[in-house]
Design a protein around this motif. Structure first.
Motif, PDB file in Angstrom:
ATOM      1  N   GLN A  32      -3.891   2.253  13.603  1.00 32.17           N
ATOM      2  CA  GLN A  32      -5.240   2.092  13.062  1.00 32.17           C
ATOM      3  C   GLN A  32      -5.540   3.307  12.193  1.00 32.17           C
ATOM      4  O   GLN A  32      -5.663   4.419  12.699  1.00 32.17           O
ATOM      5  CB  GLN A  32      -6.272   1.964  14.170  1.00 32.17           C
ATOM      6  N   VAL A  33      -5.647   3.068  10.898  1.00 34.39           N
ATOM      7  CA  VAL A  33      -5.790   4.164   9.952  1.00 34.39           C
ATOM      8  C   VAL A  33      -6.894   3.844   8.952  1.00 34.39           C
ATOM      9  O   VAL A  33      -7.041   2.704   8.519  1.00 34.39           O
ATOM     10  CB  VAL A  33      -4.459   4.401   9.196  1.00 34.39           C
ATOM     11  N   GLU A  34      -7.651   4.858   8.596  1.00 32.57           N
ATOM     12  CA  GLU A  34      -8.635   4.749   7.519  1.00 32.57           C
ATOM     13  C   GLU A  34      -8.133   5.591   6.360  1.00 32.57           C
ATOM     14  O   GLU A  34      -7.844   6.768   6.519  1.00 32.57           O
ATOM     15  CB  GLU A  34     -10.000   5.253   7.976  1.00 32.57           C
ATOM     16  N   ILE A  35      -8.004   4.967   5.202  1.00 37.26           N
ATOM     17  CA  ILE A  35      -7.582   5.657   3.982  1.00 37.26           C
ATOM     18  C   ILE A  35      -8.813   5.813   3.104  1.00 37.26           C
ATOM     19  O   ILE A  35      -9.430   4.819   2.715  1.00 37.26           O
ATOM     20  CB  ILE A  35      -6.483   4.874   3.232  1.00 37.26           C
ATOM     21  N   GLU A  36      -9.166   7.048   2.799  1.00 43.82           N
ATOM     22  CA  GLU A  36     -10.322   7.328   1.943  1.00 43.82           C
ATOM     23  C   GLU A  36      -9.868   7.725   0.552  1.00 43.82           C
ATOM     24  O   GLU A  36      -8.857   8.399   0.391  1.00 43.82           O
ATOM     25  CB  GLU A  36     -11.141   8.488   2.505  1.00 43.82           C
ATOM     26  N   SER A  37     -10.657   7.317  -0.423  1.00 45.82           N
ATOM     27  CA  SER A  37     -10.442   7.745  -1.799  1.00 45.82           C
ATOM     28  C   SER A  37     -11.795   7.914  -2.462  1.00 45.82           C
ATOM     29  O   SER A  37     -12.740   7.191  -2.149  1.00 45.82           O
ATOM     30  CB  SER A  37      -9.608   6.718  -2.565  1.00 45.82           C
ATOM     31  N   ASN A  38     -11.855   8.859  -3.385  1.00 47.65           N
ATOM     32  CA  ASN A  38     -13.095   9.039  -4.134  1.00 47.65           C
ATOM     33  C   ASN A  38     -13.057   8.267  -5.444  1.00 47.65           C
ATOM     34  O   ASN A  38     -13.884   8.472  -6.314  1.00 47.65           O
ATOM     35  CB  ASN A  38     -13.383  10.522  -4.375  1.00 47.65           C
ATOM     36  N   CYS A  39     -12.088   7.357  -5.574  1.00 47.78           N
ATOM     37  CA  CYS A  39     -11.971   6.530  -6.770  1.00 47.78           C
ATOM     38  C   CYS A  39     -12.308   5.090  -6.402  1.00 47.78           C
ATOM     39  O   CYS A  39     -11.506   4.382  -5.777  1.00 47.78           O
ATOM     40  CB  CYS A  39     -10.559   6.632  -7.348  1.00 47.78           C
ATOM     41  N   LEU A  40     -13.491   4.650  -6.781  1.00 44.55           N
ATOM     42  CA  LEU A  40     -13.953   3.309  -6.432  1.00 44.55           C
ATOM     43  C   LEU A  40     -13.033   2.229  -6.992  1.00 44.55           C
ATOM     44  O   LEU A  40     -12.782   1.218  -6.339  1.00 44.55           O
ATOM     45  CB  LEU A  40     -15.389   3.103  -6.926  1.00 44.55           C
ATOM     46  N   LYS A  41     -12.497   2.441  -8.190  1.00 45.81           N
ATOM     47  CA  LYS A  41     -11.601   1.446  -8.787  1.00 45.81           C
ATOM     48  C   LYS A  41     -10.353   1.248  -7.934  1.00 45.81           C
ATOM     49  O   LYS A  41      -9.889   0.132  -7.740  1.00 45.81           O
ATOM     50  CB  LYS A  41     -11.203   1.855 -10.207  1.00 45.81           C
ATOM     51  N   VAL A  42      -9.803   2.336  -7.423  1.00 45.32           N
ATOM     52  CA  VAL A  42      -8.602   2.251  -6.587  1.00 45.32           C
ATOM     53  C   VAL A  42      -8.919   1.513  -5.288  1.00 45.32           C
ATOM     54  O   VAL A  42      -8.187   0.607  -4.880  1.00 45.32           O
ATOM     55  CB  VAL A  42      -8.029   3.655  -6.307  1.00 45.32           C
ATOM     56  N   VAL A  43     -10.012   1.881  -4.627  1.00 47.96           N
ATOM     57  CA  VAL A  43     -10.384   1.230  -3.371  1.00 47.96           C
ATOM     58  C   VAL A  43     -10.641  -0.259  -3.609  1.00 47.96           C
ATOM     59  O   VAL A  43     -10.200  -1.100  -2.826  1.00 47.96           O
ATOM     60  CB  VAL A  43     -11.615   1.921  -2.734  1.00 47.96           C
ATOM     61  N   SER A  44     -11.312  -0.587  -4.695  1.00 41.55           N
ATOM     62  CA  SER A  44     -11.581  -1.993  -5.018  1.00 41.55           C
ATOM     63  C   SER A  44     -10.280  -2.761  -5.224  1.00 41.55           C
ATOM     64  O   SER A  44     -10.145  -3.900  -4.777  1.00 41.55           O
ATOM     65  CB  SER A  44     -12.445  -2.102  -6.273  1.00 41.55           C
ATOM     66  N   LYS A  45      -9.319  -2.146  -5.903  1.00 45.45           N
ATOM     67  CA  LYS A  45      -8.026  -2.808  -6.129  1.00 45.45           C
ATOM     68  C   LYS A  45      -7.298  -3.033  -4.808  1.00 45.45           C
ATOM     69  O   LYS A  45      -6.641  -4.053  -4.622  1.00 45.45           O
ATOM     70  CB  LYS A  45      -7.152  -1.977  -7.069  1.00 45.45           C
ATOM     71  N   LEU A  46      -7.390  -2.099  -3.891  1.00 46.49           N
ATOM     72  CA  LEU A  46      -6.694  -2.227  -2.617  1.00 46.49           C
ATOM     73  C   LEU A  46      -7.382  -3.216  -1.685  1.00 46.49           C
ATOM     74  O   LEU A  46      -6.729  -3.875  -0.892  1.00 46.49           O
ATOM     75  CB  LEU A  46      -6.563  -0.862  -1.946  1.00 46.49           C
ATOM     76  N   LYS A  47      -8.690  -3.336  -1.797  1.00 45.65           N
ATOM     77  CA  LYS A  47      -9.422  -4.301  -0.977  1.00 45.65           C
ATOM     78  C   LYS A  47      -9.294  -5.719  -1.517  1.00 45.65           C
ATOM     79  O   LYS A  47      -9.371  -6.673  -0.767  1.00 45.65           O
ATOM     80  CB  LYS A  47     -10.912  -3.936  -0.924  1.00 45.65           C
ATOM     81  N   GLY A  48      -9.108  -5.850  -2.824  1.00 43.67           N
ATOM     82  CA  GLY A  48      -9.069  -7.161  -3.449  1.00 43.67           C
ATOM     83  C   GLY A  48      -7.699  -7.788  -3.398  1.00 43.67           C
ATOM     84  O   GLY A  48      -6.730  -7.205  -2.918  1.00 43.67           O
ATOM     85  N   ASP A  49      -7.632  -8.998  -3.893  1.00 45.85           N
ATOM     86  CA  ASP A  49      -6.340  -9.678  -3.959  1.00 45.85           C
ATOM     87  C   ASP A  49      -6.046 -10.127  -5.388  1.00 45.85           C
ATOM     88  O   ASP A  49      -5.276 -11.037  -5.616  1.00 45.85           O
ATOM     89  CB  ASP A  49      -6.294 -10.862  -2.998  1.00 45.85           C
ATOM     90  N   ASN A  50      -6.681  -9.465  -6.331  1.00 48.08           N
ATOM     91  CA  ASN A  50      -6.470  -9.804  -7.738  1.00 48.08           C
ATOM     92  C   ASN A  50      -5.133  -9.249  -8.220  1.00 48.08           C
ATOM     93  O   ASN A  50      -4.880  -8.061  -8.107  1.00 48.08           O
ATOM     94  CB  ASN A  50      -7.597  -9.236  -8.616  1.00 48.08           C
ATOM     95  N   ALA A  51      -4.316 -10.107  -8.732  1.00 45.35           N
ATOM     96  CA  ALA A  51      -3.031  -9.667  -9.281  1.00 45.35           C
ATOM     97  C   ALA A  51      -3.251  -9.191 -10.715  1.00 45.35           C
ATOM     98  O   ALA A  51      -4.044  -9.750 -11.457  1.00 45.35           O
ATOM     99  CB  ALA A  51      -2.030 -10.798  -9.243  1.00 45.35           C
ATOM    100  N   SER A  52      -2.557  -8.140 -11.084  1.00 44.99           N
ATOM    101  CA  SER A  52      -2.660  -7.606 -12.430  1.00 44.99           C
ATOM    102  C   SER A  52      -1.266  -7.215 -12.888  1.00 44.99           C
ATOM    103  O   SER A  52      -0.457  -6.723 -12.098  1.00 44.99           O
ATOM    104  CB  SER A  52      -3.576  -6.383 -12.429  1.00 44.99           C
ATOM    105  N   LEU A  53      -0.986  -7.417 -14.150  1.00 44.02           N
ATOM    106  CA  LEU A  53       0.335  -7.097 -14.678  1.00 44.02           C
ATOM    107  C   LEU A  53       0.418  -5.672 -15.225  1.00 44.02           C
ATOM    108  O   LEU A  53       1.339  -5.348 -15.946  1.00 44.02           O
ATOM    109  CB  LEU A  53       0.719  -8.106 -15.764  1.00 44.02           C
ATOM    110  N   THR A  54      -0.531  -4.832 -14.838  1.00 46.13           N
ATOM    111  CA  THR A  54      -0.502  -3.428 -15.246  1.00 46.13           C
ATOM    112  C   THR A  54       0.240  -2.622 -14.179  1.00 46.13           C
ATOM    113  O   THR A  54       0.503  -3.116 -13.079  1.00 46.13           O
ATOM    114  CB  THR A  54      -1.929  -2.868 -15.382  1.00 46.13           C
ATOM    115  N   GLU A  55       0.559  -1.379 -14.502  1.00 45.84           N
ATOM    116  CA  GLU A  55       1.207  -0.523 -13.510  1.00 45.84           C
ATOM    117  C   GLU A  55       0.316  -0.350 -12.281  1.00 45.84           C
ATOM    118  O   GLU A  55       0.797  -0.366 -11.149  1.00 45.84           O
ATOM    119  CB  GLU A  55       1.541   0.833 -14.119  1.00 45.84           C
ATOM    120  N   GLU A  56      -0.991  -0.211 -12.508  1.00 47.29           N
ATOM    121  CA  GLU A  56      -1.921  -0.080 -11.393  1.00 47.29           C
ATOM    122  C   GLU A  56      -1.903  -1.334 -10.523  1.00 47.29           C
ATOM    123  O   GLU A  56      -1.963  -1.256  -9.302  1.00 47.29           O
ATOM    124  CB  GLU A  56      -3.356   0.171 -11.895  1.00 47.29           C
ATOM    125  N   GLY A  57      -1.823  -2.482 -11.167  1.00 48.11           N
ATOM    126  CA  GLY A  57      -1.778  -3.754 -10.442  1.00 48.11           C
ATOM    127  C   GLY A  57      -0.540  -3.875  -9.571  1.00 48.11           C
ATOM    128  O   GLY A  57      -0.615  -4.289  -8.408  1.00 48.11           O
TER     129      GLY A  57
END
Length: 95
Positions: A32-57
């Motif tokens: 059981q782990v909590e991962i914190e980030s101060n980057c909302l975009k990163v957290v949103s990407k990790l919480k979501g299931d949207n596929a993206s063809l970018t490196e971030e995706g």
């Protein structure tokens, strides 16, 4: 038609750091782990299931897959001011 690709090296660095953190979580056997980030975009990407063809995706998808096998992972957005203590502790432990 050309597409302009916006490069976000800070987001990529944060995603790679999270991936490394999950490797440590796996090595230590935490479930059981909590991962914190101060980057909302990163957290949103990790919480979501949207596929993206970018490196971030691709990195986000890799991290979500990695997290599936580790137990319960909770993604948390923390403003930089709230995350300051974690930065101090991490800096102290690394030196």
């Amino acid at each position: 038609m050309m597409f302009k690709r916006e490069i976000r090296p800070a987001e990529i660095a944060k995603l790679k750091t999270i991936s490394f953190a999950l490797e440590v979580v796996e090595m230590k056997g935490y479930f059981q782990v909590e991962i914190e980030s101060n980057c909302l975009k990163v957290v949103s990407k990790l919480k979501g299931d949207n596929a993206s063809l970018t490196e971030e995706g691709w990195l986000s998808e890799e991290i979500r897959t990695q997290a599936q096998y580790l137990g319960h992972i909770k993604w948390i957005f923390a403003k930089r001011e709230c995350n300051k203590a974690a930065h101090i502790i991490a800096h102290t432990l690394c030196n």
